[in-house]
Structures are given as structure tokens and as C-alpha cells.
Design a protein around this motif. Sequence first.
Motif, PDB file in Angstrom:
ATOM      1  N   VAL A  38       0.838  -1.197   0.000  1.00 16.71           N
ATOM      2  CA  VAL A  38       0.000   0.000   0.000  1.00 16.71           C
ATOM      3  C   VAL A  38       0.876   1.251   0.000  1.00 16.71           C
ATOM      4  O   VAL A  38       0.603   2.211  -0.735  1.00 16.71           O
ATOM      5  CB  VAL A  38      -0.966  -0.009   1.201  1.00 16.71           C
ATOM      6  CG1 VAL A  38      -1.691   1.328   1.340  1.00 16.71           C
ATOM      7  CG2 VAL A  38      -1.959  -1.141   1.065  1.00 16.71           C
ATOM      8  N   LEU A  39       1.952   1.246   0.778  1.00 14.49           N
ATOM      9  CA  LEU A  39       2.847   2.399   0.840  1.00 14.49           C
ATOM     10  C   LEU A  39       3.518   2.650  -0.515  1.00 14.49           C
ATOM     11  O   LEU A  39       3.516   3.775  -1.015  1.00 14.49           O
ATOM     12  CB  LEU A  39       3.909   2.191   1.921  1.00 14.49           C
ATOM     13  CG  LEU A  39       4.955   3.303   2.031  1.00 14.49           C
ATOM     14  CD1 LEU A  39       4.302   4.610   2.460  1.00 14.49           C
ATOM     15  CD2 LEU A  39       6.045   2.903   3.002  1.00 14.49           C
ATOM     16  N   VAL A  40       4.063   1.614  -1.122  1.00  6.45           N
ATOM     17  CA  VAL A  40       4.718   1.773  -2.419  1.00  6.45           C
ATOM     18  C   VAL A  40       3.708   2.194  -3.481  1.00  6.45           C
ATOM     19  O   VAL A  40       3.989   3.059  -4.318  1.00  6.45           O
ATOM     20  CB  VAL A  40       5.459   0.475  -2.820  1.00  6.45           C
ATOM     21  CG1 VAL A  40       5.955   0.539  -4.247  1.00  6.45           C
ATOM     22  CG2 VAL A  40       6.625   0.228  -1.875  1.00  6.45           C
ATOM     23  N   GLY A  41       2.534   1.603  -3.465  1.00  5.48           N
ATOM     24  CA  GLY A  41       1.493   1.993  -4.407  1.00  5.48           C
ATOM     25  C   GLY A  41       1.074   3.444  -4.237  1.00  5.48           C
ATOM     26  O   GLY A  41       0.862   4.161  -5.220  1.00  5.48           O
ATOM     27  N   SER A  42       0.974   3.887  -3.001  1.00 10.06           N
ATOM     28  CA  SER A  42       0.612   5.282  -2.729  1.00 10.06           C
ATOM     29  C   SER A  42       1.682   6.239  -3.232  1.00 10.06           C
ATOM     30  O   SER A  42       1.367   7.292  -3.800  1.00 10.06           O
ATOM     31  CB  SER A  42       0.393   5.486  -1.228  1.00 10.06           C
ATOM     32  OG  SER A  42      -0.643   4.663  -0.772  1.00 10.06           O
ATOM     33  N   VAL A  43       2.939   5.887  -3.022  1.00 12.19           N
ATOM     34  CA  VAL A  43       4.039   6.726  -3.516  1.00 12.19           C
ATOM     35  C   VAL A  43       4.022   6.763  -5.041  1.00 12.19           C
ATOM     36  O   VAL A  43       4.214   7.821  -5.651  1.00 12.19           O
ATOM     37  CB  VAL A  43       5.400   6.226  -2.980  1.00 12.19           C
ATOM     38  CG1 VAL A  43       6.557   6.922  -3.671  1.00 12.19           C
ATOM     39  CG2 VAL A  43       5.483   6.438  -1.476  1.00 12.19           C
ATOM     40  N   ALA A  44       3.770   5.622  -5.675  1.00 11.84           N
ATOM     41  CA  ALA A  44       3.703   5.585  -7.144  1.00 11.84           C
ATOM     42  C   ALA A  44       2.621   6.519  -7.668  1.00 11.84           C
ATOM     43  O   ALA A  44       2.848   7.274  -8.613  1.00 11.84           O
ATOM     44  CB  ALA A  44       3.464   4.158  -7.625  1.00 11.84           C
ATOM     45  N   VAL A  45       1.460   6.489  -7.053  1.00 14.49           N
ATOM     46  CA  VAL A  45       0.374   7.378  -7.468  1.00 14.49           C
ATOM     47  C   VAL A  45       0.732   8.828  -7.169  1.00 14.49           C
ATOM     48  O   VAL A  45       0.475   9.732  -7.977  1.00 14.49           O
ATOM     49  CB  VAL A  45      -0.954   6.960  -6.793  1.00 14.49           C
ATOM     50  CG1 VAL A  45      -2.038   8.009  -7.004  1.00 14.49           C
ATOM     51  CG2 VAL A  45      -1.406   5.606  -7.327  1.00 14.49           C
ATOM     52  N   ALA A  46       1.374   9.073  -6.027  1.00 10.42           N
ATOM     53  CA  ALA A  46       1.746  10.442  -5.654  1.00 10.42           C
ATOM     54  C   ALA A  46       2.756  11.047  -6.627  1.00 10.42           C
ATOM     55  O   ALA A  46       2.710  12.250  -6.894  1.00 10.42           O
ATOM     56  CB  ALA A  46       2.311  10.456  -4.233  1.00 10.42           C
ATOM     57  N   ILE A  47       3.649  10.230  -7.180  1.00 18.25           N
ATOM     58  CA  ILE A  47       4.649  10.775  -8.106  1.00 18.25           C
ATOM     59  C   ILE A  47       4.203  10.729  -9.560  1.00 18.25           C
ATOM     60  O   ILE A  47       4.963  11.072 -10.454  1.00 18.25           O
ATOM     61  CB  ILE A  47       6.026  10.108  -7.933  1.00 18.25           C
ATOM     62  CG1 ILE A  47       5.975   8.625  -8.276  1.00 18.25           C
ATOM     63  CG2 ILE A  47       6.573  10.338  -6.541  1.00 18.25           C
ATOM     64  CD1 ILE A  47       7.347   7.951  -8.303  1.00 18.25           C
ATOM     65  N   GLY A  48       2.965  10.273  -9.798  1.00 20.47           N
ATOM     66  CA  GLY A  48       2.426  10.410 -11.134  1.00 20.47           C
ATOM     67  C   GLY A  48       1.978   9.166 -11.854  1.00 20.47           C
ATOM     68  O   GLY A  48       1.517   9.252 -12.991  1.00 20.47           O
ATOM     69  N   PHE A  49       2.071   7.980 -11.262  1.00 17.44           N
ATOM     70  CA  PHE A  49       1.602   6.783 -11.963  1.00 17.44           C
ATOM     71  C   PHE A  49       0.096   6.831 -12.086  1.00 17.44           C
ATOM     72  O   PHE A  49      -0.618   7.060 -11.123  1.00 17.44           O
ATOM     73  CB  PHE A  49       2.018   5.501 -11.239  1.00 17.44           C
ATOM     74  CG  PHE A  49       1.453   4.261 -11.890  1.00 17.44           C
ATOM     75  CD1 PHE A  49       2.015   3.762 -13.049  1.00 17.44           C
ATOM     76  CD2 PHE A  49       0.341   3.623 -11.369  1.00 17.44           C
ATOM     77  CE1 PHE A  49       1.495   2.643 -13.668  1.00 17.44           C
ATOM     78  CE2 PHE A  49      -0.193   2.500 -11.976  1.00 17.44           C
ATOM     79  CZ  PHE A  49       0.388   2.012 -13.136  1.00 17.44           C
TER      80      PHE A  49
ATOM     81  N   LEU B 135      -1.254 -10.124  -6.683  1.00 13.93           N
ATOM     82  CA  LEU B 135      -0.001 -10.679  -7.207  1.00 13.93           C
ATOM     83  C   LEU B 135       1.206 -10.131  -6.460  1.00 13.93           C
ATOM     84  O   LEU B 135       2.115 -10.881  -6.111  1.00 13.93           O
ATOM     85  CB  LEU B 135       0.123 -10.391  -8.703  1.00 13.93           C
ATOM     86  CG  LEU B 135       1.422 -10.863  -9.359  1.00 13.93           C
ATOM     87  CD1 LEU B 135       1.587 -12.374  -9.236  1.00 13.93           C
ATOM     88  CD2 LEU B 135       1.476 -10.431 -10.811  1.00 13.93           C
ATOM     89  N   VAL B 136       1.199  -8.836  -6.190  1.00 14.97           N
ATOM     90  CA  VAL B 136       2.327  -8.235  -5.464  1.00 14.97           C
ATOM     91  C   VAL B 136       2.413  -8.806  -4.049  1.00 14.97           C
ATOM     92  O   VAL B 136       3.502  -9.121  -3.555  1.00 14.97           O
ATOM     93  CB  VAL B 136       2.222  -6.695  -5.458  1.00 14.97           C
ATOM     94  CG1 VAL B 136       3.251  -6.075  -4.536  1.00 14.97           C
ATOM     95  CG2 VAL B 136       2.390  -6.155  -6.869  1.00 14.97           C
ATOM     96  N   VAL B 137       1.281  -8.959  -3.397  1.00 17.64           N
ATOM     97  CA  VAL B 137       1.279  -9.537  -2.044  1.00 17.64           C
ATOM     98  C   VAL B 137       1.763 -10.984  -2.085  1.00 17.64           C
ATOM     99  O   VAL B 137       2.596 -11.391  -1.267  1.00 17.64           O
ATOM    100  CB  VAL B 137      -0.120  -9.429  -1.403  1.00 17.64           C
ATOM    101  CG1 VAL B 137      -0.219 -10.256  -0.135  1.00 17.64           C
ATOM    102  CG2 VAL B 137      -0.456  -7.976  -1.114  1.00 17.64           C
ATOM    103  N   LEU B 138       1.274 -11.765  -3.031  1.00 17.64           N
ATOM    104  CA  LEU B 138       1.699 -13.160  -3.155  1.00 17.64           C
ATOM    105  C   LEU B 138       3.198 -13.254  -3.447  1.00 17.64           C
ATOM    106  O   LEU B 138       3.900 -14.097  -2.880  1.00 17.64           O
ATOM    107  CB  LEU B 138       0.889 -13.854  -4.247  1.00 17.64           C
ATOM    108  CG  LEU B 138       1.079 -15.356  -4.416  1.00 17.64           C
ATOM    109  CD1 LEU B 138       0.741 -16.106  -3.130  1.00 17.64           C
ATOM    110  CD2 LEU B 138       0.211 -15.869  -5.555  1.00 17.64           C
ATOM    111  N   PHE B 139       3.690 -12.381  -4.303  1.00 23.52           N
ATOM    112  CA  PHE B 139       5.123 -12.367  -4.621  1.00 23.52           C
ATOM    113  C   PHE B 139       5.942 -11.992  -3.387  1.00 23.52           C
ATOM    114  O   PHE B 139       6.993 -12.586  -3.121  1.00 23.52           O
ATOM    115  CB  PHE B 139       5.387 -11.391  -5.774  1.00 23.52           C
ATOM    116  CG  PHE B 139       6.629 -11.689  -6.551  1.00 23.52           C
ATOM    117  CD1 PHE B 139       6.648 -12.734  -7.460  1.00 23.52           C
ATOM    118  CD2 PHE B 139       7.765 -10.938  -6.383  1.00 23.52           C
ATOM    119  CE1 PHE B 139       7.794 -13.016  -8.181  1.00 23.52           C
ATOM    120  CE2 PHE B 139       8.911 -11.214  -7.095  1.00 23.52           C
ATOM    121  CZ  PHE B 139       8.924 -12.260  -7.998  1.00 23.52           C
ATOM    122  N   ALA B 140       5.455 -11.024  -2.622  1.00 23.82           N
ATOM    123  CA  ALA B 140       6.152 -10.621  -1.398  1.00 23.82           C
ATOM    124  C   ALA B 140       6.176 -11.757  -0.373  1.00 23.82           C
ATOM    125  O   ALA B 140       7.193 -11.985   0.295  1.00 23.82           O
ATOM    126  CB  ALA B 140       5.487  -9.381  -0.804  1.00 23.82           C
TER     127      ALA B 140
END
Length: 139
Positions: free
Chosen positions: A4-15, A31-36
Motif C-alpha cells: 500500500v505504501l509503495v502503491g501510494s508513492v507511485a500514485v503520488a509521483i504520477g503513476f 499478485l504483489v502480495v503473493l510475490f512478497a
Amino acid sequence: ASVVLVGSVAVAIGFRSTDATALEWLAAFGLVVLFAVALTWIAVGMGLISPNAEAASNNALPLILLPLLSSAFVPVDGMPSWFQPIAEYQPFTPAIETLRGLLLGTEIGHNGWLALAWCVGLAMLGYFWSAAKFNSDPK
């Protein structure tokens, strides 16, 4: 929480994903959770075989390098022919291509099933390896 943190940063910087549906976002998150989880179990096994904290941190180096040897930065077709099989047949490439397909609308092909197989396989390997190592150590 880290996803959630990485996804939020991605959206904050423009994704932005203009084409992805809520179901595709949910699949990408899963998928990201399963991979982690899979990589966490491998890291647990590496930590259990390490004699000290310094060795444990060095044992994880191949896991840190694998994304650099995948299609994360350069498409597999743009790599030297001798290197393409290395990039194509490792766990990060199918996961990355599946995430791109889900969030950016590119073709997923067989990468979704490969990513799931890698995740489940690595998670099971890491779990059984860690459990065996933990249970074999004298308490």
C-alpha cells in the motif's frame, strides 16, 4: 502495508492507470502480495541458514539483483540474445509483465500463470525449507 505504501508513492509521483478496472487493480495487488510472501519465505530460509546477521543480509543479494536481470527496465527482446533466456526464465519477468498487463493494458499471455506458479512454488519451497531448518536446530 508495504504494498500500500509503495502503491501510494507511485500514485503520488504520477503513476496513472487509465485502462485498469477495479478487478485488475485487485489482481495486481494480490499478485504483489503473493510475490512478497514468496520472497519472504525464501528470505526466512536464508536467515535460518546464516550464522549471523551480516551473513543473512549478504545471502539475500541474489534476490536484490534479480529485478535488474529481468524485463523491469529493458524489454527481453532488446537484450543480447545470449542473455534473453536468463531474463525470460526467472521469477521477476513474468510478475512484471503480468503487472504491466493488468495496470497498463499490455498483453499478459502466459505470464499470469507463470507468475502465479513462481509465487506458489517459491512460497512452498521457502516454507518447507524454513520449517525443516527450524525443526532440525536444537532448541
